[in-house]
Design a protein around this motif. Structure first.
Motif, PDB file in Angstrom:
ATOM      1  N   ILE A 137      -3.936  -8.137   0.493  1.00 52.90           N
ATOM      2  CA  ILE A 137      -2.861  -7.427  -0.186  1.00 52.90           C
ATOM      3  C   ILE A 137      -3.482  -6.665  -1.356  1.00 52.90           C
ATOM      4  N   PRO A 138      -3.333  -5.348  -1.423  1.00 48.04           N
ATOM      5  CA  PRO A 138      -3.936  -4.598  -2.533  1.00 48.04           C
ATOM      6  C   PRO A 138      -3.295  -4.958  -3.859  1.00 48.04           C
ATOM      7  N   GLY A 139      -4.140  -5.028  -4.892  1.00 49.24           N
ATOM      8  CA  GLY A 139      -3.630  -5.362  -6.215  1.00 49.24           C
ATOM      9  C   GLY A 139      -3.678  -4.210  -7.186  1.00 49.24           C
ATOM     10  N   GLY A 169       0.811  -1.208   0.000  1.00 52.36           N
ATOM     11  CA  GLY A 169       0.000   0.000   0.000  1.00 52.36           C
ATOM     12  C   GLY A 169       0.846   1.260   0.000  1.00 52.36           C
ATOM     13  N   SER A 170       1.905   1.276   0.814  1.00 49.70           N
ATOM     14  CA  SER A 170       2.794   2.440   0.849  1.00 49.70           C
ATOM     15  C   SER A 170       3.518   2.617  -0.487  1.00 49.70           C
ATOM     16  N   ALA A 171       3.942   1.500  -1.092  1.00 48.63           N
ATOM     17  CA  ALA A 171       4.645   1.590  -2.374  1.00 48.63           C
ATOM     18  C   ALA A 171       3.726   2.143  -3.469  1.00 48.63           C
ATOM     19  N   LEU A 172       2.478   1.647  -3.530  1.00 46.31           N
ATOM     20  CA  LEU A 172       1.531   2.151  -4.519  1.00 46.31           C
ATOM     21  C   LEU A 172       1.219   3.628  -4.276  1.00 46.31           C
ATOM     22  N   MET A 173       1.082   3.988  -3.027  1.00 42.58           N
ATOM     23  CA  MET A 173       0.770   5.372  -2.673  1.00 42.58           C
ATOM     24  C   MET A 173       1.919   6.308  -3.074  1.00 42.58           C
ATOM     25  N   LEU A 174       3.154   5.896  -2.797  1.00 44.25           N
ATOM     26  CA  LEU A 174       4.308   6.716  -3.176  1.00 44.25           C
ATOM     27  C   LEU A 174       4.467   6.786  -4.693  1.00 44.25           C
ATOM     28  N   LEU A 175       4.074   5.715  -5.388  1.00 42.35           N
ATOM     29  CA  LEU A 175       4.131   5.737  -6.853  1.00 42.35           C
ATOM     30  C   LEU A 175       3.185   6.805  -7.400  1.00 42.35           C
ATOM     31  N   VAL A 176       1.978   6.855  -6.857  1.00 40.82           N
ATOM     32  CA  VAL A 176       1.026   7.895  -7.275  1.00 40.82           C
ATOM     33  C   VAL A 176       1.563   9.278  -6.928  1.00 40.82           C
TER      34      VAL A 176
END
Length: 437
Positions: A378-380, A221-228
């Motif tokens: 786990i978010p996809g 979740g943190s990785a996806l959030m930082l990617l955005v």
């Protein structure tokens, strides 16, 4: 001037004007003393800072290192045909069945209410019933046979084996009775308990049971959030800084924009959370507690830092670079993007590192947009509900189960490792783009 020349000068001055020479010597001694004290204060400040850092990290490691290993039990279980549902093995109470069989093996007589079996069952993680049900579903022929099953012990039993709970611990501060401790000692003495690396901490999502809780969901979740955040904040921030510094006309409007950017950098992060709720959730109806909304909110928060750092980096490029490029016939745009911006890239990367690290550790905006919710999976994708490492630390620290506290420290260690890896990658990129003039 050599030391000999200085000595001759002081000797001549002392002979001509002893009073003045004495005042100068006294002034020099006072100045050297102030310099020595200043250096001492600096060394003391650095030592205090390092001391606090070591104390903080030491406290975190001391509390969280036990979360990286776990205890599990291996027991022989008779798959009683009278108690196992062949069509739906998940509905079988394997924990109760194992508890009753273990008590019978120990020669313990239970009452009609099954009080002791219930107490023994609380020492076994619910993971046992899922593993037993999977075994029956894959091989129904195991029903009626005695099989060996390995599963984690419960959170309280795990703390007992780790020494966090002892018989000297006050009864109101533990949920393990002396009788249960005796059963755990017997399991250990018979060799049915082993200590292994807690891989579930890195492969599982959040769980209501501490022994099964992991950080993978929050890390993703943190990785996806930082990617955005990076995809939105970095292009917009750098583009805005380049325009304001290189192309915009200086005037009241530009000054007003600069003042507001500086003010936005000092706005409390919780205000950005309120803005995210009002704008992205209530007005745009984006999915609540998703990395998409979290990334958008953190992008708004990171923009002022990136703009300010990028403008400072652009200002640091010598004017001669611009003048030389323009003199060779380059256009204003070519001068900025082919010469000025590449030379300013290390400073731009520094601002990006600071803003992304700040975004990674933010908690208040995430709490307001719902990323404090319990998300076991786990978010996809960026629009699915997800947790984040800072909010996971907040949730676990406020949990009533004592075993979550050691996992809180472990999650902090994972968060710090995540930040170090991210910063290291950014520093490598910064050096890759670094140029000297």
């Amino acid at each position: 001037m050599t030391d000999t020349g200085a000595d001759k000068m002081w000797a001549r001055l002392a002979a001509e004007d002893p009073a003045r020479a004495a005042r100068l010597q006294k002034g020099l001694k006072a100045r050297y003393a102030r310099e020595t004290r200043f250096k001492l204060y600096g060394v003391l400040a650095v030592a205090v800072a390092i001391g606090f850092l070591v104390l903080l990290l030491g406290r975190i490691v001391d509390q969280g290192h036990t979360a990286f290993y776990a205890n599990q039990m291996t027991v022989q279980v008779y798959m009683d045909p009278a108690r196992i549902d062949r069509a739906y093995p998940q509905g079988t109470n394997f924990q109760q069945m194992v508890a009753q069989q273990q008590l019978a093996r120990l020669g313990v007589t239970d009452d009609e209410q099954g009080t002791k079996a219930t107490a023994y069952r609380s020492l076994i993680s619910s993971e046992l019933k899922f593993r037993a049900a999977d075994m029956i579903r894959e091989n129904p022929a195991l029903i009626g046979q005695t099989v060996e099953i390995t599963a984690p012990v419960s959170d309280e039993a795990d703390l007992y084996y780790k020494g966090e709970i002892t018989r000297e611990t006050a009864s109101d501060q533990r949920r393990v009775s002396d009788e249960q401790m005796a059963w755990l000692d017997e399991l250990k003495r018979e060799g049915h308990v082993s200590t292994t690396v807690n891989t579930q901490l890195f492969t599982n999502g959040d769980s209501t049971e501490p022994e099964l809780a992991g950080v993978l969901g929050a890390v993703v979740g943190s990785a996806l959030m930082l990617l955005v955040t990076a995809c939105i904040a970095i292009p917009l921030g750098v583009g805005a800084a380049v325009y304001l510094e290189e192309f915009s006309k200086k005037g009241r409007i530009t000054d007003l924009i600069e003042v507001n950017i500086n003010n936005l950098a000092a706005v409390p992060s919780i205000v950005y959370g309120l803005l995210g709720v009002a704008l992205f959730i209530n007005w745009m109806h984006l999915p609540r507690s998703s990395p998409l909304v979290g990334g958008l909110v953190l992008a708004l928060m990171a923009l002022p830092t990136i703009i300010i750092a990028t403008r400072s980096a652009l200002k640091a490029v010598p004017p001669s670079i611009r003048e030389a490029a323009l003199a060779m016939g380059a256009s204003r745009t070519q001068t900025v993007f082919h010469h000025v911006l590449p030379l300013a890239m290390p400073g731009v990367m520094t601002g990006t590192i600071i803003s992304m690290a700040h975004a990674l550790g933010e908690t208040a905006p995430l709490l307001l947009i719902g990323m404090v919710s319990f998300v076991p999976g786990i978010p996809g994708a960026i629009n699915e509900p997800a947790g984040a490492l800072p909010s996971l630390v907040y949730i676990w620290e406020n949990a009533s189960e004592r075993a979550f506290h050691e996992r809180t420290a472990a999650a902090i260690m994972v968060l710090l490792a995540f930040m170090i890896v991210m910063n290291a990658a950014a520093i490598l990129l910064r050096r890759r783009f670094e140029r000297r003039w």
